[in-house]
Write a protein that holds these residues in place. Structure first.
Motif, PDB file in Angstrom:
ATOM      1  N   CYS A 124      -6.122   6.622   2.163  1.00  0.00           N
ATOM      2  CA  CYS A 124      -6.178   5.880   0.883  1.00  0.00           C
ATOM      3  C   CYS A 124      -6.111   6.835  -0.320  1.00  0.00           C
ATOM      4  O   CYS A 124      -6.836   7.824  -0.386  1.00  0.00           O
ATOM      5  CB  CYS A 124      -7.467   5.070   0.847  1.00  0.00           C
ATOM      6  SG  CYS A 124      -7.742   4.213  -0.706  1.00  0.00           S
ATOM      7  N   VAL A 125      -5.241   6.510  -1.282  1.00  0.00           N
ATOM      8  CA  VAL A 125      -5.132   7.331  -2.494  1.00  0.00           C
ATOM      9  C   VAL A 125      -5.835   6.663  -3.697  1.00  0.00           C
ATOM     10  O   VAL A 125      -5.611   7.048  -4.839  1.00  0.00           O
ATOM     11  CB  VAL A 125      -3.666   7.678  -2.848  1.00  0.00           C
ATOM     12  CG1 VAL A 125      -3.046   8.574  -1.795  1.00  0.00           C
ATOM     13  CG2 VAL A 125      -2.818   6.428  -3.062  1.00  0.00           C
TER      14      VAL A 125
ATOM     15  N   CYS B 165      -5.548   3.792  -5.191  1.00  0.00           N
ATOM     16  CA  CYS B 165      -4.758   3.159  -6.247  1.00  0.00           C
ATOM     17  C   CYS B 165      -5.310   1.792  -6.616  1.00  0.00           C
ATOM     18  O   CYS B 165      -5.061   1.299  -7.696  1.00  0.00           O
ATOM     19  CB  CYS B 165      -3.291   3.052  -5.835  1.00  0.00           C
ATOM     20  SG  CYS B 165      -2.963   1.767  -4.620  1.00  0.00           S
ATOM     21  N   LYS B 166      -6.048   1.151  -5.694  1.00  0.00           N
ATOM     22  CA  LYS B 166      -6.721  -0.152  -5.893  1.00  0.00           C
ATOM     23  C   LYS B 166      -5.781  -1.365  -5.771  1.00  0.00           C
ATOM     24  O   LYS B 166      -6.176  -2.492  -6.071  1.00  0.00           O
ATOM     25  CB  LYS B 166      -7.470  -0.234  -7.243  1.00  0.00           C
ATOM     26  CG  LYS B 166      -8.289   1.004  -7.618  1.00  0.00           C
ATOM     27  CD  LYS B 166      -9.615   1.034  -6.946  1.00  0.00           C
ATOM     28  CE  LYS B 166     -10.467   2.230  -7.271  1.00  0.00           C
ATOM     29  NZ  LYS B 166     -11.144   2.206  -8.535  1.00  0.00           N
TER      30      LYS B 166
ATOM     31  N   CYS C 263       0.852  -1.193   0.000  1.00  0.00           N
ATOM     32  CA  CYS C 263       0.000   0.000   0.000  1.00  0.00           C
ATOM     33  C   CYS C 263       0.894   1.252   0.000  1.00  0.00           C
ATOM     34  O   CYS C 263       1.677   1.448   0.926  1.00  0.00           O
ATOM     35  CB  CYS C 263      -0.921   0.012   1.208  1.00  0.00           C
ATOM     36  SG  CYS C 263      -1.820   1.577   1.308  1.00  0.00           S
TER      37      CYS C 263
ATOM     38  N   VAL D 187      -1.871   2.522   4.547  1.00  0.00           N
ATOM     39  CA  VAL D 187      -3.223   2.360   5.115  1.00  0.00           C
ATOM     40  C   VAL D 187      -3.290   1.164   6.068  1.00  0.00           C
ATOM     41  O   VAL D 187      -3.963   1.219   7.096  1.00  0.00           O
ATOM     42  CB  VAL D 187      -4.250   2.206   3.964  1.00  0.00           C
ATOM     43  CG1 VAL D 187      -5.598   1.715   4.475  1.00  0.00           C
ATOM     44  CG2 VAL D 187      -4.400   3.528   3.226  1.00  0.00           C
ATOM     45  N   TYR D 188      -2.561   0.097   5.745  1.00  0.00           N
ATOM     46  CA  TYR D 188      -2.709  -1.140   6.519  1.00  0.00           C
ATOM     47  C   TYR D 188      -1.583  -1.338   7.527  1.00  0.00           C
ATOM     48  O   TYR D 188      -0.416  -1.108   7.219  1.00  0.00           O
ATOM     49  CB  TYR D 188      -2.735  -2.353   5.568  1.00  0.00           C
ATOM     50  CG  TYR D 188      -3.892  -2.297   4.602  1.00  0.00           C
ATOM     51  CD1 TYR D 188      -5.192  -2.516   5.040  1.00  0.00           C
ATOM     52  CD2 TYR D 188      -3.688  -1.985   3.265  1.00  0.00           C
ATOM     53  CE1 TYR D 188      -6.264  -2.446   4.164  1.00  0.00           C
ATOM     54  CE2 TYR D 188      -4.753  -1.911   2.381  1.00  0.00           C
ATOM     55  CZ  TYR D 188      -6.035  -2.143   2.838  1.00  0.00           C
ATOM     56  OH  TYR D 188      -7.094  -2.062   1.973  1.00  0.00           O
TER      57      TYR D 188
ATOM     58  N   TRP E 204     -12.076  -2.959  -2.402  1.00  0.00           N
ATOM     59  CA  TRP E 204     -12.103  -1.486  -2.382  1.00  0.00           C
ATOM     60  C   TRP E 204     -13.491  -1.049  -2.831  1.00  0.00           C
ATOM     61  O   TRP E 204     -13.968  -1.475  -3.883  1.00  0.00           O
ATOM     62  CB  TRP E 204     -11.039  -0.939  -3.343  1.00  0.00           C
ATOM     63  CG  TRP E 204     -10.896   0.556  -3.275  1.00  0.00           C
ATOM     64  CD1 TRP E 204      -9.973   1.260  -2.557  1.00  0.00           C
ATOM     65  CD2 TRP E 204     -11.709   1.535  -3.952  1.00  0.00           C
ATOM     66  NE1 TRP E 204     -10.163   2.610  -2.734  1.00  0.00           N
ATOM     67  CE2 TRP E 204     -11.221   2.807  -3.582  1.00  0.00           C
ATOM     68  CE3 TRP E 204     -12.805   1.461  -4.819  1.00  0.00           C
ATOM     69  CZ2 TRP E 204     -11.784   3.997  -4.056  1.00  0.00           C
ATOM     70  CZ3 TRP E 204     -13.367   2.642  -5.286  1.00  0.00           C
ATOM     71  CH2 TRP E 204     -12.857   3.888  -4.902  1.00  0.00           C
TER      72      TRP E 204
ATOM     73  N   CYS F  17      -4.643  -2.954  -3.159  1.00  0.00           N
ATOM     74  CA  CYS F  17      -5.067  -3.961  -2.166  1.00  0.00           C
ATOM     75  C   CYS F  17      -6.143  -4.869  -2.738  1.00  0.00           C
ATOM     76  O   CYS F  17      -6.164  -6.074  -2.479  1.00  0.00           O
ATOM     77  CB  CYS F  17      -5.550  -3.289  -0.885  1.00  0.00           C
ATOM     78  SG  CYS F  17      -6.750  -1.984  -1.149  1.00  0.00           S
TER      79      CYS F  17
HETATM   80  S1  SF4 Z   1      -6.439   1.462  -2.663  1.00  0.00           S
HETATM   81 FE1  SF4 Z   1      -5.645   0.036  -1.154  1.00  0.00          FE
HETATM   82  S2  SF4 Z   1      -3.454  -0.103  -1.554  1.00  0.00           S
HETATM   83 FE2  SF4 Z   1      -4.218   1.761  -2.606  1.00  0.00          FE
HETATM   84  S3  SF4 Z   1      -3.932   3.417  -1.170  1.00  0.00           S
HETATM   85 FE3  SF4 Z   1      -5.999   2.659  -0.850  1.00  0.00          FE
HETATM   86  S4  SF4 Z   1      -5.765   1.138   0.774  1.00  0.00           S
HETATM   87 FE4  SF4 Z   1      -3.717   1.504  -0.034  1.00  0.00          FE
END
Ligand code: SF4
Ligand SMILES: Cc1cc2nc3c(=O)[nH]c(=O)nc-3n(C[C@H](O)[C@H](O)[C@H](O)COP(=O)(O)OP(=O)(O)OC[C@H]3O[C@@H](n4cnc5c(N)ncnc54)[C@H](O)[C@@H]3O)c2cc1C
Length: 552
Positions: A521-522, A524-525, A498, A502-503, A538, A527
């Motif tokens: 969270c940005v 990005c997907k 990530c 976030v995790y 997500w 995870c």
């Molecule tokens: S989409 Fe998932 S991996 Fe990406 S920033 Fe958010 S939590 Fe982190």
């Protein structure tokens, strides 16, 4: 108020609903209005404004823009102001950079005639064009639900309710989402779209195709010292700091007013769970080839986004009753060229033409069969077919042999044949990790705060912001399974892949738990793609939340 006794949603009717104001969605909206000005077209965008969630390199091939707005070069407000002037490719070792002669590169890799841009700025400009033609644009609204008719056909989407607290109760600010109904719905959510994922499953669109493949791209925007700026120079590398089994590489583009976009892509079929794509970018910047350019400069932007990498073999069936997938929602990215925005726009144009045709004959909510049957022989198909084996060869043989074979295959494909046929991609990205115990944890160097940085300080630069009191938008289907598999077997790769931190796995024994700092969270997907158990989903948070990229 409880959300279980909610009032009915307001409904708005359109001819066409488009989800996502990226290059694909905006090109589709513009083309529709050019062909059928009387038709109503709406675009919903989850970012607080158009461009806020757009992150790309970006070197843009203008092939699609030339089709969509043939006169764009005469528009003084256009943001494609920096033509590419120099194109360099390097193979990196820890200390050395070996430049590959441009004549070794197949012609399709040439960037002559392309432009270095902020794709966010391009989208803002396209949004103005769309609005000028009468397209309704709703930024700050996330589409969270697909609406179906009695025959299972898609009838539109619903935007999310706003003002729901963490505990699921409605707050005083509660506002019900809106149903946007349409004769056709185009999904332009980009890589790993959340509604797209539901539609892929509902209509089994990936059947008989290779699995979707992805990379994660992490990017920084730098303002460099004027003496170090080489306007129009673009530079790509592969090799160090990744090992031979891990695919990926860097990009570095000089543009704008002393701006340098620098980024690193790691293919998400990596095996070693200790890899941190964020740290690989930090390490990359310390290479002698790059360090000098950035030294003394200032980092002004940061962000990350998944990138589709499956290409020709992985593109799903594009149509379903009532709509279609366009852009990177469908996976039209060309991996070796690191370009997808041209195909995103071309697919938006093509789908729009099929929708306009259908509407003109009174059709609605059926399949746009011409779009599905035509794309492989179109410019998009020609672009993707020639490079179809590059990623599979890289995955199969590693970087050194795989990239060489990929280069050979691109050459032979340019001449009209391939020695390999069409290779398969193998496992989906969430199935490629190997147990953590098989590898030594990677010791990444500490950030120096000048050239290299930590993750949380970086996220701050992304402008990521979410309303704090709302349900967590990252759903873990089974917490126990998350511990058993993600933590115990794979050593908690989410804490490293990530790009926004976030995790976290925190606590001890009985208090040990998976903490999700969803506000960072940005979008990005990654995870949703890489979790080894496929246990993380997500979902779109309240509209307007997420990064606020000014010019990424
Ligand atoms: S989409 Fe998932 S991996 Fe990406 S920033 Fe958010 S939590 Fe982190
Ligand atoms: C690091 C990196 C470097 C790249 N470099 C290049 C390059 O140099 N040249 C190039 O041509 N391409 C490049 N690409 C690829 C290019 O960015 C994509 O191909 C292109 O952005 C795809 O356009 P799109 O419209 O399909 O999706 P996106 O650009 O991802 O846009 C999707 C939009 O939909 C919105 N959205 C998503 N879901 C919802 C929802 N449910 N409700 C409302 N809104 C939603 C998003 O917020 C976003 O604004 C790069 C990508 C990355 C990540």
């Amino acid at each position: 108020m409880s959300t279980s006794d909610l009032s009915a949603r307001e409904t708005m009717e359109f001819d066409v609903v488009i989800v996502g104001a990226g290059p694909a969605g905006l090109a589709a909206a513009i083309r529709l209005k050019q062909l059928a000005p009387e038709r109503s077209v709406v675009v919903v965008e989850k970012g607080s404004e158009v461009g806020a969630h757009i992150l790309s390199g970006a070197v843009v091939d203008p092939i699609a823009l030339d089709q969509l707005l043939p006169d764009w070069r005469n528009d003084p407000s256009h943001p494609l102001q920096q033509p590419v002037k120099g194109d360099r490719f390097y193979w990196l070792t820890g200390r050395r950079a070996v430049r590959l002669p441009n004549m070794l590169m197949p012609p399709l890799m040439s960037n002559h005639g392309n432009f270095i841009v902020s794709l966010g700025d391009v989208c803002r400009w396209l949004a103005q064009k769309a609005e000028g033609l009468g397209v309704e644009l709703y930024p700050g609204f996330a589409a969270v639900e697909v609406l179906y008719g009695s025959q299972g056909e898609v009838l539109g989407v619903a935007t999310g309710d706003m003002g729901i607290a963490k505990d699921g109760k409605a707050k005083s600010s509660f506002t019900r989402g809106i149903e946007l109904r349409a004769k056709y719905t185009l999904l332009a959510e980009g890589a790993r779209g959340s509604l797209t994922k539901m539609l892929l499953e509902k209509f089994d669109l990936q059947r008989d195709r290779e699995p979707s493949k992805f990379g994660i791209g992490i990017k920084e925007l730098w303002e460099v010292q004027p003496g170090k700026h080489r306007a129009g120079l673009i530079q790509h590398t592969f090799g160090w700091p990744l090992d031979n089994r891990t695919g990926g590489g860097s990009f570095l583009y000089h543009w704008g007013n002393n701006l340098v976009s620098v980024g690193f892509v790691v293919h998400l079929n990596y095996h070693n769970p200790w890899i941190s794509p964020f740290q690989e970018l930090q390490r990359f910047k310390t290479h002698p080839l790059v360090r000098g350019t950035l030294a003394g400069g200032k980092r002004i932007g940061y962000g990350a986004r998944a990138i589709t990498e499956g290409g020709w073999q992985s593109v799903p069936k594009l149509i379903f009753p009532g709509g279609a997938l366009i852009g990177c929602a469908a996976g039209f990215m060309n991996v070796p060229r690191i370009k997808g925005s041209h195909n995103a726009m071309l697919s938006g144009i093509m789908a729009a033409e099929k929708v306009a045709e259908a509407l003109a004959t009174g059709r609605a909510n059926d399949e746009l069969t011409g779009y599905e049957s035509d794309w492989r022989t179109s410019a998009i198909g020609r672009d993707l077919r020639k490079v179809r084996n590059v990623k599979p060869l890289w995955s199969k043989f590693g970087t050194i042999v795989g990239a060489a074979l990929g280069g050979l295959d691109m050459w032979t494909n340019t001449l009209g044949f391939s020695l390999f046929g069409t290779l398969s991609h193998g496992k989906p990205d969430n199935a490629t990790l190997e147990p953590a115990s098989r590898f030594k944890p990677i010791q990444y160097p500490k950030p120096d705060g000048q050239l290299t940085f930590d993750r949380l300080g970086s996220v701050f630069l992304s402008g990521a912001n979410h309303e704090g009191d709302q349900p967590v938008h990252l759903h873990v289907a089974d917490e126990q399974e998350q511990k058993r598999l993600e933590h115990d077997v794979f050593g908690g790769p989410s804490t490293r892949y990530c790009p926004a931190g976030v995790y976290e796995w925190v606590g001890e024994a009985d208090t040990f738990k998976f903490v999700i700092n969803a506000q960072n969270c940005v979008h990005c997907k990654t995870c949703d793609i890489k979790d080894p158990g496929g246990n993380i989903t997500w979902t779109a948070p309240e509209g307007g939340g997420g990064p606020n990229y000014p010019n990424m």
